[in-house]
Design a protein around this motif. Structure first.
Motif, PDB file in Angstrom:
ATOM      1  N   VAL A   8      77.272  40.305  -5.064  1.00 27.92           N
ATOM      2  CA  VAL A   8      78.003  39.128  -4.569  1.00 27.92           C
ATOM      3  C   VAL A   8      77.062  37.990  -4.173  1.00 27.92           C
ATOM      4  CG1 VAL A   8      79.574  38.284  -2.782  1.00 27.92           C
ATOM      5  CG2 VAL A   8      79.932  40.537  -3.766  1.00 27.92           C
ATOM      6  N   LEU A   9      75.991  38.296  -3.449  1.00 30.73           N
ATOM      7  CA  LEU A   9      75.111  37.240  -2.933  1.00 30.73           C
ATOM      8  C   LEU A   9      74.375  36.518  -4.055  1.00 30.73           C
ATOM      9  CD1 LEU A   9      73.648  38.979   0.259  1.00 30.73           C
ATOM     10  CD2 LEU A   9      75.582  37.400   0.086  1.00 30.73           C
ATOM     11  N   LYS A  10      73.888  37.275  -5.033  1.00 34.27           N
ATOM     12  CA  LYS A  10      73.197  36.638  -6.161  1.00 34.27           C
ATOM     13  C   LYS A  10      74.180  35.889  -7.059  1.00 34.27           C
ATOM     14  CE  LYS A  10      69.002  39.425  -6.354  1.00 34.27           C
ATOM     15  NZ  LYS A  10      68.164  40.340  -7.150  1.00 34.27           N
ATOM     16  N   THR A  11      75.439  36.347  -7.084  1.00 31.90           N
ATOM     17  CA  THR A  11      76.470  35.603  -7.821  1.00 31.90           C
ATOM     18  C   THR A  11      76.668  34.232  -7.182  1.00 31.90           C
ATOM     19  OG1 THR A  11      77.615  37.632  -8.465  1.00 31.90           O
ATOM     20  CG2 THR A  11      78.888  35.601  -8.565  1.00 31.90           C
ATOM     21  N   ALA A  12      76.616  34.178  -5.852  1.00 30.77           N
ATOM     22  CA  ALA A  12      76.725  32.889  -5.140  1.00 30.77           C
ATOM     23  C   ALA A  12      75.570  31.970  -5.539  1.00 30.77           C
ATOM     24  CB  ALA A  12      76.736  33.122  -3.638  1.00 30.77           C
ATOM     25  N   SER A  18      67.983  41.124 -13.511  1.00 34.13           N
ATOM     26  CA  SER A  18      68.863  40.628 -12.457  1.00 34.13           C
ATOM     27  C   SER A  18      69.155  39.130 -12.627  1.00 34.13           C
ATOM     28  CB  SER A  18      68.256  40.928 -11.083  1.00 34.13           C
ATOM     29  OG  SER A  18      69.191  40.663 -10.058  1.00 34.13           O
ATOM     30  N   LEU A  19      69.106  38.357 -11.539  1.00 35.48           N
ATOM     31  CA  LEU A  19      69.510  36.948 -11.578  1.00 35.48           C
ATOM     32  C   LEU A  19      68.641  36.130 -12.525  1.00 35.48           C
ATOM     33  CD1 LEU A  19      71.155  34.539 -10.579  1.00 35.48           C
ATOM     34  CD2 LEU A  19      69.639  34.394  -8.601  1.00 35.48           C
ATOM     35  N   TYR A  20      67.330  36.339 -12.486  1.00 37.11           N
ATOM     36  CA  TYR A  20      66.448  35.549 -13.357  1.00 37.11           C
ATOM     37  C   TYR A  20      66.717  35.856 -14.830  1.00 37.11           C
ATOM     38  CZ  TYR A  20      62.361  32.964 -14.899  1.00 37.11           C
ATOM     39  OH  TYR A  20      61.539  32.048 -15.508  1.00 37.11           O
ATOM     40  N   ASP A  80      84.750  22.433  -4.488  1.00 39.45           N
ATOM     41  CA  ASP A  80      85.171  23.606  -3.710  1.00 39.45           C
ATOM     42  C   ASP A  80      84.009  24.572  -3.482  1.00 39.45           C
ATOM     43  OD1 ASP A  80      85.074  24.119  -6.420  1.00 39.45           O
ATOM     44  OD2 ASP A  80      87.062  25.031  -6.547  1.00 39.45           O
ATOM     45  N   LYS A  81      83.201  24.796  -4.512  1.00 36.45           N
ATOM     46  CA  LYS A  81      82.064  25.722  -4.404  1.00 36.45           C
ATOM     47  C   LYS A  81      81.003  25.182  -3.446  1.00 36.45           C
ATOM     48  CE  LYS A  81      82.931  26.819  -9.242  1.00 36.45           C
ATOM     49  NZ  LYS A  81      83.853  25.698  -9.461  1.00 36.45           N
ATOM     50  N   ILE A  82      80.751  23.876  -3.527  1.00 39.95           N
ATOM     51  CA  ILE A  82      79.744  23.259  -2.654  1.00 39.95           C
ATOM     52  C   ILE A  82      80.185  23.333  -1.192  1.00 39.95           C
ATOM     53  CG2 ILE A  82      78.570  21.088  -2.074  1.00 39.95           C
ATOM     54  CD1 ILE A  82      78.851  20.376  -5.114  1.00 39.95           C
ATOM     55  N   LEU A  83      81.455  23.049  -0.924  1.00 36.86           N
ATOM     56  CA  LEU A  83      81.968  23.082   0.452  1.00 36.86           C
ATOM     57  C   LEU A  83      81.998  24.504   1.008  1.00 36.86           C
ATOM     58  CD1 LEU A  83      84.869  20.469   0.189  1.00 36.86           C
ATOM     59  CD2 LEU A  83      82.650  20.176   1.314  1.00 36.86           C
ATOM     60  N   ILE A  84      82.363  25.466   0.176  1.00 35.58           N
ATOM     61  CA  ILE A  84      82.344  26.870   0.629  1.00 35.58           C
ATOM     62  C   ILE A  84      80.928  27.286   0.987  1.00 35.58           C
ATOM     63  CG2 ILE A  84      82.650  29.281  -0.113  1.00 35.58           C
ATOM     64  CD1 ILE A  84      85.020  28.286  -1.822  1.00 35.58           C
ATOM     65  N   ASN A  85      79.961  26.861   0.177  1.00 36.74           N
ATOM     66  CA  ASN A  85      78.562  27.194   0.457  1.00 36.74           C
ATOM     67  C   ASN A  85      78.094  26.577   1.775  1.00 36.74           C
ATOM     68  OD1 ASN A  85      75.882  28.274  -0.487  1.00 36.74           O
ATOM     69  ND2 ASN A  85      75.366  26.115  -0.392  1.00 36.74           N
ATOM     70  N   ASN A  86      78.605  25.380   2.104  1.00 36.69           N
ATOM     71  CA  ASN A  86      78.180  24.690   3.322  1.00 36.69           C
ATOM     72  C   ASN A  86      78.870  25.211   4.579  1.00 36.69           C
ATOM     73  OD1 ASN A  86      76.379  23.000   2.036  1.00 36.69           O
ATOM     74  ND2 ASN A  86      77.884  21.393   1.676  1.00 36.69           N
ATOM     75  N   PHE A  87      80.161  25.547   4.471  1.00 33.16           N
ATOM     76  CA  PHE A  87      80.948  25.875   5.663  1.00 33.16           C
ATOM     77  C   PHE A  87      81.217  27.374   5.848  1.00 33.16           C
ATOM     78  CE2 PHE A  87      82.289  21.430   4.811  1.00 33.16           C
ATOM     79  CZ  PHE A  87      81.850  20.874   6.002  1.00 33.16           C
ATOM     80  N   LEU A  88      81.169  28.139   4.758  1.00 30.71           N
ATOM     81  CA  LEU A  88      81.443  29.570   4.867  1.00 30.71           C
ATOM     82  C   LEU A  88      80.206  30.374   4.466  1.00 30.71           C
ATOM     83  CD1 LEU A  88      85.099  29.663   3.435  1.00 30.71           C
ATOM     84  CD2 LEU A  88      84.367  29.428   5.812  1.00 30.71           C
ATOM     85  N   THR A  89      80.402  31.586   3.998  1.00 34.23           N
ATOM     86  CA  THR A  89      79.279  32.473   3.680  1.00 34.23           C
ATOM     87  C   THR A  89      79.077  32.573   2.173  1.00 34.23           C
ATOM     88  OG1 THR A  89      80.714  34.417   3.583  1.00 34.23           O
ATOM     89  CG2 THR A  89      79.765  33.844   5.737  1.00 34.23           C
ATOM     90  N   LYS A  90      77.909  33.105   1.781  1.00 32.54           N
ATOM     91  CA  LYS A  90      77.647  33.328   0.362  1.00 32.54           C
ATOM     92  C   LYS A  90      78.594  34.378  -0.214  1.00 32.54           C
ATOM     93  CE  LYS A  90      72.914  31.873  -0.481  1.00 32.54           C
ATOM     94  NZ  LYS A  90      71.607  32.252  -1.038  1.00 32.54           N
TER      95      LYS A  90
END
Length: 456
Positions: free
Chosen positions: A27-31, A155-157, A212-222
């Protein structure tokens, strides 16, 4: 038709592999991946409006069979885009150099993708849908499969490297062989000035899709962003149908508008057809997705509701895409730009306030639905002044369908079996919509079921 079929085949594979990739990297690397892909796609707008001149001018040149001018025009556009994106990539490198290996790969991949997409648009302007369709199918297949293979090993890279490999492969295969490396700065500046409003409109629309993705990243969690990104994949899948139809129609619409042969009757027919087709697809999706997720991707069982809420907003694009193209063809960019900018500011303010206080990602698609309705009304008002839309029928049909879809999402979330019954009634109503008595009958049944649900 071939283009739309190829588009969906490729996107189905791409969507499935993205979900598998998300499972592989977590989940975190997906973020992190989601934010990198936002940058990757934003960089496609480094052309500063130069690429949009293709849509407005090249179909006319092809239609008038000015072959020499076409080749000269294509050469100047391609070199201009290469130059501008290279400059902006350098700026981005210094801004984001904290994750240097990721950023360099993303910058180069986006530069390659921009050139590939420009060549694809040349084929669309020519109405060479065979080449256009083949490119779309192969690209979506590989951009889904190759990054997934990268995720398995690195993985992510590995995912980021996968995008790079696909883009460089397509550049080698599809890049024009007779291109002259000559830069015409005067031509670039003229075209940027001519298309500035068109460019800003597209950047703002793209911002709508990614805000929506940018605001979620700023106000909520990864973790919240990772969950939300799954719903965004299904949204991306659905938006392909209206986008595909709009892309196919766009060169024809430009010619019809320029020749003043576009009628309100023809426009109503296109809009209603798009809306009906997509509405039925969304209904089927709302009924199938709970079972599909539960059987094949049980890890995302808790995300079914947010997936459904995000997906229903695709209906807006079934109507707005064509209308925006026509507004631009009518040279009413200034008015449209002001309205879209107002709606974007309202969207940012409302979502920011709600996320600070409520901290639930489910509110975001509901707010989007309200803002989209407001924006659609403004776009229709612009075209009513041009006598291309004579009534509010299209808008009212859209509102009714959007409300039905929202109700269905909540019914399925509250009680799956009850929601499916209500959904089936909606589907039956669609099929028999020309039979007035039966349509009235099914509306009565739905009202009684809804009252029963509210009482319970």
């Amino acid at each position: 038709m071939r283009y739309i079929v190829y588009l969906y085949i490729g996107q189905i594979i791409k969507g499935i592999t993205f979900i598998l990739t998300r499972e592989k990297i977590g989940v975190l690397k997906t973020a992190d991946l989601t934010l990198m892909l936002v940058l990757y796609n934003y960089l496609l707008y480094s052309h500063l409006g130069l690429r949009f001149s293709i849509d407005k001018e090249l179909p006319i040149l092809y239609y008038e069979q000015k072959n020499f001018e076409v080749e000269e025009y294509k050469n100047k556009i391609m070199m201009g885009i290469l130059f501008l994106q290279f400059l902006i990539s350098i700026v981005c490198y210094f801004i984001f150099k904290d994750k240097i290996s990721y950023i360099i790969t993303i910058l180069i991949s986006s530069l390659l993708l921009s050139l590939n997409e420009t060549n694809k648009i040349f084929n669309r302007a020519k109405q060479d849908y065979k080449s256009y369709s083949s490119y779309t199918l192969y690209y979506n297949l590989l951009v889904g499969i190759v990054p997934f293979i990268g995720a398995i090993y690195f993985s992510l890279y590995g995912v980021i490297i996968g995008y790079f490999i696909v883009n460089i492969l397509f550049l080698i295969i599809y890049f024009p062989k007779n291109l002259k490396f000559e830069l015409d700065l005067k031509f670039i500046l003229i075209k940027i000035k001519e298309n500035l409003n068109f460019y800003l409109i597209n950047v703002i629309i793209f911002s709508f899709l990614n805000l929506d993705k940018i605001l979620i990243n700023n106000f909520l969690t990864k973790e919240s962003l990772g969950r939300y990104s799954v719903g965004s994949i299904f949204f991306s899948f659905f938006i392909l149908l209206p986008s595909g139809i709009n892309e196919v129609l766009f060169p024809k619409l430009i010619i019809l508008v320029k020749q003043e042969r576009l009628t309100s009757k023809y426009l109503d027919k296109i809009l209603n057809r798009n809306m009906e087709i997509l509405y039925m697809m969304i209904l089927l999706f709302l009924g199938v997705i709970p079972y599909f997720i539960t059987i094949f991707f049980s890890k995302f069982k808790n995300d079914i509701f947010i997936i459904q809420l995000i997906s229903i907003n695709v209906l807006y694009y079934a109507v707005s895409g064509i209308l925006i193209y026509i507004v631009l063809a009518k040279n009413k960019e200034n008015i449209l730009l002001k309205e879209i900018l107002k709606c974007l500011i309202i969207l940012i303010l409302i979502i920011s306030v709600l996320l600070i206080n409520i901290k639930k990602i489910e509110i975001i698609p509901i707010i989007y639905s309200l803002i989209y309705s407001l924006l659609l009304k403004k776009i229709i008002e612009i075209l009513k002044k041009e006598n291309l839309i004579k009534t509010n029928d299209v808008f009212m049909k859209y509102i009714k369908k959007q409300i039905k879809l929202l109700i269905l999402c909540f019914l399925i979330w509250y009680n799956l079996k009850f929601g499916i019954i209500f959904l089936i009634l909606n589907l039956l109503e669609c099929y028999i919509k020309n039979k007035i008595y039966m349509k009235y009958f099914f509306k009565k049944i739905k009202k009684k079921l809804l009252l029963y649900f509210l009482v319970e």
